[in-house]
Design a protein around this motif. Sequence first.
Motif, PDB file in Angstrom:
ATOM      1  N   THR A  41       0.833  -1.204   0.000  1.00 42.66           N
ATOM      2  CA  THR A  41       0.000   0.000   0.000  1.00 42.66           C
ATOM      3  C   THR A  41       0.870   1.258   0.000  1.00 42.66           C
ATOM      4  OG1 THR A  41      -1.747  -1.201   1.140  1.00 42.66           O
ATOM      5  CG2 THR A  41      -1.873   1.193   1.226  1.00 42.66           C
ATOM      6  N   ALA A  42       1.979   1.187   0.711  1.00 39.43           N
ATOM      7  CA  ALA A  42       2.850   2.357   0.785  1.00 39.43           C
ATOM      8  C   ALA A  42       3.678   2.555  -0.484  1.00 39.43           C
ATOM      9  CB  ALA A  42       3.781   2.220   1.991  1.00 39.43           C
ATOM     10  N   ALA A  43       4.150   1.469  -1.047  1.00 35.77           N
ATOM     11  CA  ALA A  43       5.172   1.612  -2.104  1.00 35.77           C
ATOM     12  C   ALA A  43       4.754   1.018  -3.441  1.00 35.77           C
ATOM     13  CB  ALA A  43       6.479   0.963  -1.643  1.00 35.77           C
ATOM     14  N   GLY A  44       3.740   0.174  -3.463  1.00 33.47           N
ATOM     15  CA  GLY A  44       3.218  -0.357  -4.719  1.00 33.47           C
ATOM     16  C   GLY A  44       4.165  -1.307  -5.432  1.00 33.47           C
ATOM     17  N   PRO A  45       3.957  -1.459  -6.731  1.00 30.34           N
ATOM     18  CA  PRO A  45       4.757  -2.400  -7.514  1.00 30.34           C
ATOM     19  C   PRO A  45       6.256  -2.117  -7.457  1.00 30.34           C
ATOM     20  CG  PRO A  45       2.844  -1.694  -8.770  1.00 30.34           C
ATOM     21  CD  PRO A  45       2.879  -0.852  -7.530  1.00 30.34           C
ATOM     22  N   ALA A  46       6.634  -0.881  -7.130  1.00 30.53           N
ATOM     23  CA  ALA A  46       8.071  -0.589  -7.025  1.00 30.53           C
ATOM     24  C   ALA A  46       8.729  -1.471  -5.970  1.00 30.53           C
ATOM     25  CB  ALA A  46       8.283   0.886  -6.677  1.00 30.53           C
ATOM     26  N   ALA A  47       7.959  -1.867  -4.963  1.00 35.23           N
ATOM     27  CA  ALA A  47       8.524  -2.747  -3.923  1.00 35.23           C
ATOM     28  C   ALA A  47       8.862  -4.112  -4.520  1.00 35.23           C
ATOM     29  CB  ALA A  47       7.548  -2.891  -2.754  1.00 35.23           C
ATOM     30  N   VAL A  48       7.962  -4.603  -5.363  1.00 37.17           N
ATOM     31  CA  VAL A  48       8.222  -5.890  -6.026  1.00 37.17           C
ATOM     32  C   VAL A  48       9.447  -5.763  -6.930  1.00 37.17           C
ATOM     33  CG1 VAL A  48       7.309  -7.600  -7.639  1.00 37.17           C
ATOM     34  CG2 VAL A  48       5.780  -6.547  -5.943  1.00 37.17           C
ATOM     35  N   ASP A  49       9.486  -4.685  -7.710  1.00 34.16           N
ATOM     36  CA  ASP A  49      10.621  -4.488  -8.622  1.00 34.16           C
ATOM     37  C   ASP A  49      11.937  -4.413  -7.849  1.00 34.16           C
ATOM     38  OD1 ASP A  49       8.806  -4.399 -10.691  1.00 34.16           O
ATOM     39  OD2 ASP A  49       8.783  -2.206 -10.827  1.00 34.16           O
ATOM     40  N   MET A  50      11.886  -3.745  -6.694  1.00 34.40           N
ATOM     41  CA  MET A  50      13.107  -3.615  -5.892  1.00 34.40           C
ATOM     42  C   MET A  50      13.621  -5.001  -5.469  1.00 34.40           C
ATOM     43  SD  MET A  50      14.164  -3.917  -2.523  1.00 34.40           S
ATOM     44  CE  MET A  50      12.705  -3.677  -1.493  1.00 34.40           C
ATOM     45  N   VAL A  51      12.720  -5.840  -4.945  1.00 36.82           N
ATOM     46  CA  VAL A  51      13.164  -7.168  -4.491  1.00 36.82           C
ATOM     47  C   VAL A  51      13.705  -7.969  -5.674  1.00 36.82           C
ATOM     48  CG1 VAL A  51      12.431  -9.363  -3.469  1.00 36.82           C
ATOM     49  CG2 VAL A  51      11.552  -7.204  -2.542  1.00 36.82           C
ATOM     50  N   GLY A  55      17.579  -9.956  -7.393  1.00 32.95           N
ATOM     51  CA  GLY A  55      17.648 -11.371  -7.780  1.00 32.95           C
ATOM     52  C   GLY A  55      16.850 -12.290  -6.877  1.00 32.95           C
ATOM     53  N   ALA A  56      15.917 -11.720  -6.102  1.00 37.13           N
ATOM     54  CA  ALA A  56      15.151 -12.545  -5.156  1.00 37.13           C
ATOM     55  C   ALA A  56      13.694 -12.674  -5.609  1.00 37.13           C
ATOM     56  CB  ALA A  56      15.213 -11.924  -3.765  1.00 37.13           C
ATOM     57  N   ASP A  57      13.044 -13.725  -5.120  1.00 37.96           N
ATOM     58  CA  ASP A  57      11.636 -13.976  -5.434  1.00 37.96           C
ATOM     59  C   ASP A  57      10.715 -13.311  -4.422  1.00 37.96           C
ATOM     60  OD1 ASP A  57      11.937 -15.478  -7.736  1.00 37.96           O
ATOM     61  OD2 ASP A  57      12.240 -17.334  -6.612  1.00 37.96           O
ATOM     62  N   VAL A  58       9.473 -13.051  -4.882  1.00 32.25           N
ATOM     63  CA  VAL A  58       8.477 -12.345  -4.068  1.00 32.25           C
ATOM     64  C   VAL A  58       7.240 -13.204  -3.864  1.00 32.25           C
ATOM     65  CG1 VAL A  58       6.897 -10.362  -3.995  1.00 32.25           C
ATOM     66  CG2 VAL A  58       9.239 -10.069  -4.861  1.00 32.25           C
ATOM     67  N   GLY A  82       5.736 -10.408 -12.069  1.00 28.15           N
ATOM     68  CA  GLY A  82       6.781 -11.428 -11.933  1.00 28.15           C
ATOM     69  C   GLY A  82       6.935 -11.970 -10.530  1.00 28.15           C
ATOM     70  N   VAL A  83       5.839 -11.960  -9.761  1.00 28.69           N
ATOM     71  CA  VAL A  83       5.968 -12.520  -8.410  1.00 28.69           C
ATOM     72  C   VAL A  83       5.918 -14.045  -8.475  1.00 28.69           C
ATOM     73  CG1 VAL A  83       4.933 -10.459  -7.386  1.00 28.69           C
ATOM     74  CG2 VAL A  83       3.492 -12.460  -7.840  1.00 28.69           C
ATOM     75  N   ARG A  84       6.410 -14.668  -7.446  1.00 29.67           N
ATOM     76  CA  ARG A  84       6.506 -16.136  -7.425  1.00 29.67           C
ATOM     77  C   ARG A  84       5.273 -16.786  -6.813  1.00 29.67           C
ATOM     78  NH1 ARG A  84      10.597 -19.669  -5.413  1.00 29.67           N
ATOM     79  NH2 ARG A  84       9.620 -21.724  -5.419  1.00 29.67           N
ATOM     80  N   MET A  85       4.638 -16.109  -5.826  1.00 26.51           N
ATOM     81  CA  MET A  85       3.446 -16.657  -5.182  1.00 26.51           C
ATOM     82  C   MET A  85       2.462 -15.514  -4.890  1.00 26.51           C
ATOM     83  SD  MET A  85       4.934 -19.612  -2.576  1.00 26.51           S
ATOM     84  CE  MET A  85       5.611 -18.549  -1.340  1.00 26.51           C
ATOM     85  N   VAL A  86       1.159 -15.824  -5.036  1.00 25.14           N
ATOM     86  CA  VAL A  86       0.107 -14.882  -4.636  1.00 25.14           C
ATOM     87  C   VAL A  86      -0.874 -15.655  -3.747  1.00 25.14           C
ATOM     88  CG1 VAL A  86       0.262 -13.503  -6.756  1.00 25.14           C
ATOM     89  CG2 VAL A  86      -1.386 -15.398  -6.635  1.00 25.14           C
ATOM     90  N   ASN A  87      -1.772 -14.922  -3.071  1.00 24.52           N
ATOM     91  CA  ASN A  87      -2.759 -15.650  -2.273  1.00 24.52           C
ATOM     92  C   ASN A  87      -4.123 -14.982  -2.290  1.00 24.52           C
ATOM     93  OD1 ASN A  87      -2.104 -13.545  -0.564  1.00 24.52           O
ATOM     94  ND2 ASN A  87      -1.489 -14.812   1.147  1.00 24.52           N
ATOM     95  N   VAL A  88      -5.130 -15.813  -2.014  1.00 23.41           N
ATOM     96  CA  VAL A  88      -6.525 -15.375  -1.980  1.00 23.41           C
ATOM     97  C   VAL A  88      -7.175 -16.025  -0.751  1.00 23.41           C
ATOM     98  CG1 VAL A  88      -6.704 -15.182  -4.504  1.00 23.41           C
ATOM     99  CG2 VAL A  88      -7.346 -17.332  -3.383  1.00 23.41           C
TER     100      VAL A  88
END
Length: 239
Positions: A41-51, A55-58, A82-88
């Motif tokens: 919520t604070a940083a959005g997709p940029a957080a995913v891109d940063m990780v 070279g790490a998975d999200v 490009g995340v590795r796992m999501v949840n519902v």
Amino acid sequence: MDSHQRIVIALDVGDIGAAEALVTQLQPVVGMFKIGKQLFTAAGPAAVDMVRSHGADVFLDLKWHDIPNTVAAACSAAAQLGVRMVNVHASGGREMLSAARAALDRHPGAERPELLAVTVLTSLAASDLAEVGVADPPANQVLRLAALSLAVGADGLVCSPQEVADLRAAHGPEPTLVVPGVRPEWFAANDQRRAATPAVALGDGADYLVIGRPITRSGDPVAAARRVAAELQPVGRSA
Ligand code: C5P
């Protein structure tokens, strides 16, 4: 899988700078990073891109629960990140779960994200469930929602240390079981009641252990992560 790769670090921080400081240190000694509602919520997709830039998975832990069309669209967007796992939330029901899976299957990339289902939040007691119309004991509701989720396309489940052995027994080796709420013996329990140690959760059948504060709030996060990995080694699940 090496024991350190089973550790998923919860990036429960409020900004991308604090998250990146953790990722920079911990990426070599853990398997994945979890981005939840606070950081996303604070940083959005940029957080995913940063990780991913490290070279790490999200594991994108946003626990979607909405109409099937909306959840499917969110899953597609996550796959594109490009995340590795999501949840519902499994309580979103059969159609929502299968729409989520179908959306991920349509992802054209090399690997689609894994779909995990959350059954009953561990913060809910029997009385809370009764108040929202679920008369069954929480353990039954967990098993019911787990069976439904796996039958209609979830690849795995997020579950508590108390549930992992029963879910592994009921569903065999295939589903991915991701277990938060673990606490090494050498760390205070914080607000995690009924926590198990990482080694016990792994022995009971967990694939991944979500760990936040015992590592991220430690004076030396790298040493803490190495210590957890060393404790997991003798358990050595081989998959
Ligand atoms: O700091 P700590 O190790 O308690 O962090 C655990 C992470 O797992 C947090 O991101 C928390 O939201 C999540 N989680 C949990 N207990 C559950 C489900 C998820 O602690 N039952």
